[in-house]
Design a protein around this motif. Sequence first.
Motif, PDB file in Angstrom:
ATOM      1  N   UNK A 263     -12.665  -5.749 -11.356  1.00  0.00           N
ATOM      2  CA  UNK A 263     -11.809  -6.498 -10.226  1.00  0.00           C
ATOM      3  C   UNK A 263     -10.630  -5.350  -9.666  1.00  0.00           C
ATOM      4  N   UNK A 264     -10.005  -4.701 -10.753  1.00  0.00           N
ATOM      5  CA  UNK A 264      -9.221  -3.465 -10.492  1.00  0.00           C
ATOM      6  C   UNK A 264      -9.843  -2.447  -9.276  1.00  0.00           C
ATOM      7  N   UNK A 265     -10.774  -2.085  -9.662  1.00  0.00           N
ATOM      8  CA  UNK A 265     -11.533  -1.010  -8.454  1.00  0.00           C
ATOM      9  C   UNK A 265     -11.928  -1.563  -7.262  1.00  0.00           C
ATOM     10  N   UNK A 266     -12.157  -2.947  -7.272  1.00  0.00           N
ATOM     11  CA  UNK A 266     -12.614  -3.585  -6.097  1.00  0.00           C
ATOM     12  C   UNK A 266     -11.448  -3.812  -5.378  1.00  0.00           C
ATOM     13  N   UNK A 267     -10.098  -4.029  -5.863  1.00  0.00           N
ATOM     14  CA  UNK A 267      -8.819  -4.157  -5.324  1.00  0.00           C
ATOM     15  C   UNK A 267      -8.741  -2.883  -4.431  1.00  0.00           C
ATOM     16  N   UNK A 268      -8.697  -1.836  -5.099  1.00  0.00           N
ATOM     17  CA  UNK A 268      -8.535  -0.404  -4.620  1.00  0.00           C
ATOM     18  C   UNK A 268      -9.502   0.055  -3.505  1.00  0.00           C
ATOM     19  N   UNK A 269     -10.773  -0.506  -3.794  1.00  0.00           N
ATOM     20  CA  UNK A 269     -11.774  -0.009  -2.503  1.00  0.00           C
ATOM     21  C   UNK A 269     -10.987  -1.033  -1.235  1.00  0.00           C
ATOM     22  N   UNK A 270     -10.860  -2.057  -1.497  1.00  0.00           N
ATOM     23  CA  UNK A 270     -10.392  -3.026  -0.528  1.00  0.00           C
ATOM     24  C   UNK A 270      -9.345  -2.304   0.565  1.00  0.00           C
ATOM     25  N   UNK A 271      -8.463  -1.754  -0.349  1.00  0.00           N
ATOM     26  CA  UNK A 271      -7.367  -0.847   0.279  1.00  0.00           C
ATOM     27  C   UNK A 271      -7.648   0.333   1.097  1.00  0.00           C
ATOM     28  N   UNK A 272      -8.778   1.012   0.522  1.00  0.00           N
ATOM     29  CA  UNK A 272      -9.227   2.257   1.092  1.00  0.00           C
ATOM     30  C   UNK A 272      -9.870   1.708   2.358  1.00  0.00           C
ATOM     31  N   UNK A 273     -10.723   0.533   2.482  1.00  0.00           N
ATOM     32  CA  UNK A 273     -11.503   0.070   3.645  1.00  0.00           C
ATOM     33  C   UNK A 273     -10.392  -0.334   4.599  1.00  0.00           C
ATOM     34  N   UNK A 274      -9.118  -1.056   4.233  1.00  0.00           N
ATOM     35  CA  UNK A 274      -8.206  -1.383   5.135  1.00  0.00           C
ATOM     36  C   UNK A 274      -7.530  -0.244   5.751  1.00  0.00           C
ATOM     37  N   UNK A 275      -7.176   0.612   5.161  1.00  0.00           N
ATOM     38  CA  UNK A 275      -6.411   1.895   5.863  1.00  0.00           C
ATOM     39  C   UNK A 275      -7.532   2.753   6.533  1.00  0.00           C
ATOM     40  N   UNK A 276      -8.785   2.699   6.193  1.00  0.00           N
ATOM     41  CA  UNK A 276      -9.735   3.555   7.362  1.00  0.00           C
ATOM     42  C   UNK A 276     -10.077   2.601   8.293  1.00  0.00           C
ATOM     43  N   UNK A 285      -1.162   4.811  13.437  1.00  0.00           N
ATOM     44  CA  UNK A 285      -0.599   5.759  12.251  1.00  0.00           C
ATOM     45  C   UNK A 285      -0.012   4.851  11.033  1.00  0.00           C
ATOM     46  N   UNK A 286      -1.113   5.043   9.964  1.00  0.00           N
ATOM     47  CA  UNK A 286      -0.652   4.446   8.601  1.00  0.00           C
ATOM     48  C   UNK A 286       0.511   5.176   7.901  1.00  0.00           C
ATOM     49  N   UNK A 287       1.634   4.310   7.506  1.00  0.00           N
ATOM     50  CA  UNK A 287       2.918   5.038   6.992  1.00  0.00           C
ATOM     51  C   UNK A 287       2.556   5.805   5.822  1.00  0.00           C
ATOM     52  N   UNK A 288       2.846   6.726   5.118  1.00  0.00           N
ATOM     53  CA  UNK A 288       2.629   7.323   4.223  1.00  0.00           C
ATOM     54  C   UNK A 288       2.904   6.710   2.832  1.00  0.00           C
ATOM     55  N   UNK A 289       3.917   5.689   2.844  1.00  0.00           N
ATOM     56  CA  UNK A 289       4.056   4.745   1.642  1.00  0.00           C
ATOM     57  C   UNK A 289       3.023   3.713   1.384  1.00  0.00           C
ATOM     58  N   UNK A 290       2.369   3.392   2.697  1.00  0.00           N
ATOM     59  CA  UNK A 290       1.351   2.418   2.701  1.00  0.00           C
ATOM     60  C   UNK A 290      -0.144   2.770   2.144  1.00  0.00           C
ATOM     61  N   UNK A 291      -0.258   4.383   2.170  1.00  0.00           N
ATOM     62  CA  UNK A 291      -1.483   4.852   1.955  1.00  0.00           C
ATOM     63  C   UNK A 291      -1.992   5.161   0.443  1.00  0.00           C
ATOM     64  N   UNK A 292      -3.140   4.655   0.331  1.00  0.00           N
ATOM     65  CA  UNK A 292      -3.938   5.059  -1.068  1.00  0.00           C
ATOM     66  C   UNK A 292      -4.484   6.458  -0.815  1.00  0.00           C
ATOM     67  N   UNK A 298      -3.785   6.025  -8.412  1.00  0.00           N
ATOM     68  CA  UNK A 298      -3.346   5.205  -7.421  1.00  0.00           C
ATOM     69  C   UNK A 298      -1.841   5.299  -7.383  1.00  0.00           C
ATOM     70  N   UNK A 299      -1.148   5.759  -8.341  1.00  0.00           N
ATOM     71  CA  UNK A 299       0.632   5.926  -8.352  1.00  0.00           C
ATOM     72  C   UNK A 299       0.754   7.065  -7.402  1.00  0.00           C
ATOM     73  N   UNK A 300      -0.006   8.079  -7.091  1.00  0.00           N
ATOM     74  CA  UNK A 300       0.153   9.102  -6.437  1.00  0.00           C
ATOM     75  C   UNK A 300       0.765   8.842  -5.140  1.00  0.00           C
ATOM     76  N   UNK A 301       1.989   9.830  -4.823  1.00  0.00           N
ATOM     77  CA  UNK A 301       2.685   9.517  -3.511  1.00  0.00           C
ATOM     78  C   UNK A 301       2.295  10.737  -2.592  1.00  0.00           C
ATOM     79  N   UNK A 302       2.569  10.566  -1.231  1.00  0.00           N
ATOM     80  CA  UNK A 302       2.644  11.670  -0.287  1.00  0.00           C
ATOM     81  C   UNK A 302       3.936  12.116  -0.223  1.00  0.00           C
ATOM     82  N   UNK A 303       4.059  13.411  -0.435  1.00  0.00           N
ATOM     83  CA  UNK A 303       5.464  13.920  -0.421  1.00  0.00           C
ATOM     84  C   UNK A 303       5.615  15.048   0.569  1.00  0.00           C
ATOM     85  N   UNK A 304       6.764  14.870   1.628  1.00  0.00           N
ATOM     86  CA  UNK A 304       6.921  16.123   2.556  1.00  0.00           C
ATOM     87  C   UNK A 304       8.450  16.632   2.299  1.00  0.00           C
ATOM     88  N   UNK A 305       8.541  17.786   1.644  1.00  0.00           N
ATOM     89  CA  UNK A 305       9.841  18.261   1.511  1.00  0.00           C
ATOM     90  C   UNK A 305      10.309  19.437   2.468  1.00  0.00           C
TER      91      UNK A 305
END
Length: 463
Positions: A263-276, A285-292, A298-305
């Motif tokens: 169930x957990x990895x199925x939900x993450x795959x759904x997120x990957x399909x959605x952003x694709x 343009x998918x916002x960085x905070x919404x991206x997997x 999955x807790x990894x964030x996109x950070x630009x400094x």
Amino acid sequence: MIVDRYDPVNLFEMLPKLKLEFEPELAELDVLLEDDELFKLLKADLLKRYPHSARLGRHSTPVEVILRMLVVKRLYGWSYEQTEHFVSDSIVLRQFCRLYLQSAPDDTTLIRWANLIGPTTVEALNDRVVELARSLKVSRGRKLRTDGTVVETNIRHPTDDALIVDGVRVISRLVGRAKKLIPKSVCQAASGEPFRNRTRSAKRLAHNISKMALRGTQEAKATYLAAYQRLVEVARYSIKQAERVRSMLEDVPSAPKISEEISHFGGLLERAISQTSRRVFKGEQVPAKEKLVSIFEEHTAIIRRGKARKQTEFGRKVWLSEVDGGIVSGFRILQGNAGDEAQLRPTLEDHLRLFGKPPELVAADRNVHSKENELLAKQMKVKKVCLPKAGKKSAERKEHERQGWFKRARRFRAGIEGRISVMKRREYLGRCRDKGEEGFGRWVGWGVLTANLDTIAQTLAAR
């Protein structure tokens, strides 16, 4: 049964001709780790492994040995396997880790013990080490400097097709494991292909996508979109078959864990399909905070400094507070790409909790500056506040920042950049090797804790 320590043996006295002894810093570190509070904090977590660990079962690796081996691991930047090997092979490290003539714990055993220690406990251990630094007069907490850095998670550069392939691969593997738990009669009665492994199809399509992405022709673009469309279809088929397998597992008593993973990895795959779908097919343009960016972290964030050498980083932002004496008094793992301006209040509150009084000086870089932050620091009885203002400055502000104490405070603040650099190079804050969000907190906590122990030991040895 959890054991405190082995019966002491002095290995150095057994081999007098070798004239073995600890190096000065290691000798001071040996004394520091004898602290009872550190021992009790660690033991409390280890006792959680089983309900009756305190009084039943065969003897475990002693708590004292676990604490010292985990410190040695981070002190020298070794893997668990290297830690086992070098501690076993060295008389000095055997004496330091209080292992004596006993067998060193296997690297997998050490990993299991390390995973029992939560990030909250490691943070409490660091608080105790800061208290020791204060009692030994290594630091008095009079000056405080603060800054943030990024600790990267152990992932490859993220692409949508790679995320989908990872999701399909993991679900196919879990479905294969689940098949062994389901009765044969149920498997035979199932129609279609509920246990099909679609990993090879997904990998082949991802390979085509990567080839077509490099070409600029219209034909290549059409092939690229068609391959992505087919890859998304394969992923959706994998999710559907995972749901079917989960329904088959409902009556299997030993299956709750694997069903939860599916169930957990199925939900993450759904997120990957959605952003694709949003990025590739709809052109959004998918916002960085919404991206997997990773199926596994999955807790990894996109950070630009705005760093020239590394414009985009994948990990978590960590906020550090350092007091005089080179002691990192506090650290916080932030959510997403949090702004620097909001970090001053919790930093000062944490300093008050640890030292019981505000610092005489607080210094940070220009990203932390605001009128509200300067006023807040003054309200909290900080005598000198060094927060350089960015952009155009009034004549009054220029005069304020030209004062001698302000210039000295700016030079003092620059020292935390060096502290972060050292912690990165010594792997205290290097790329995280532990897994999951809890593992990330544990990795950062042990890094800060070990850096502080090393700093205290160096200071005491130099006296």
